[in-house]
Design a protein around this motif. Structure first.
Motif, mmCIF file in Angstrom:
data_model
loop_
_atom_site.group_PDB
_atom_site.id
_atom_site.type_symbol
_atom_site.label_atom_id
_atom_site.label_comp_id
_atom_site.label_asym_id
_atom_site.label_seq_id
_atom_site.Cartn_x
_atom_site.Cartn_y
_atom_site.Cartn_z
ATOM 1 N N ASP A 8 0.837 -1.205 0.000
ATOM 2 C CA ASP A 8 0.000 0.000 0.000
ATOM 3 C C ASP A 8 0.877 1.262 0.000
ATOM 4 N N LEU A 9 1.925 1.228 0.768
ATOM 5 C CA LEU A 9 2.855 2.364 0.840
ATOM 6 C C LEU A 9 3.524 2.568 -0.526
ATOM 7 N N LYS A 12 0.987 4.149 -2.835
ATOM 8 C CA LYS A 12 0.809 5.575 -2.548
ATOM 9 C C LYS A 12 1.992 6.373 -3.082
ATOM 10 N N ASP A 13 3.208 5.857 -2.861
ATOM 11 C CA ASP A 13 4.409 6.556 -3.362
ATOM 12 C C ASP A 13 4.378 6.634 -4.888
ATOM 13 N N ASP A 15 1.683 6.532 -6.842
ATOM 14 C CA ASP A 15 0.623 7.480 -7.222
ATOM 15 C C ASP A 15 1.122 8.917 -7.075
ATOM 16 N N LYS A 16 1.813 9.171 -5.964
ATOM 17 C CA LYS A 16 2.343 10.522 -5.702
ATOM 18 C C LYS A 16 3.354 10.902 -6.782
#
Length: 124
Positions: A8-9, A12-13, A15-16
């Motif tokens: 998940d992390l 998110k990274d 996507d960012k």
């Protein structure tokens, strides 16, 4: 759960980073389009300036040729005037140089005419 949290992390990274990359790409595209638009305007302006300067150069070259022709004729006229003045000066110098001789010759002529008149009138 540790592996899922790590995935998940990473998501998110990712996507960012994707969002940042898209934003940078949009900004770079906008900058590129602005630069291309300004370059096109500058080319148009430079082209117009070049045309105007070429026209001005042609006009100045024409004027230069006219002035050169006028200069040539004016110099010829000046030389002719100088030659005429020189001839007048020579004529005046001659008149001044021989003034006394000519004056004496006229006086002698007048005396001769008076004597001739007297002879014709019967006086000796």
């Amino acid at each position: 759960t540790g592996v899922i949290a790590m995935i998940d992390l990473l998501i998110k990274d990712l996507d960012k980073e994707m969002t940042e990359a898209e934003t940078e790409e949009k900004e770079a595209q906008a900058d590129y389009e602005t630069m291309m638009k300004e370059s096109a305007e500058k080319r148009t302006t430079d082209s117009a300036a070049l045309t105007e300067k070429s026209s001005a150069k042609a006009d100045m070259e024409t004027a230069l040729e006219e002035h050169k022709e006028k200069l040539g004729s004016t110099q010829s006229e000046l030389m002719a005037t100088a030659k005429y003045i020189s001839s007048l000066h020579a004529e005046c110098d001659w008149l001044l140089q021989y003034y006394d001789v000519r004056k004496e010759a006229r006086t002698d002529e007048i005396d001769a005419i008076v004597k001739a008149k007297a002879v014709l009138s019967g006086a000796d």
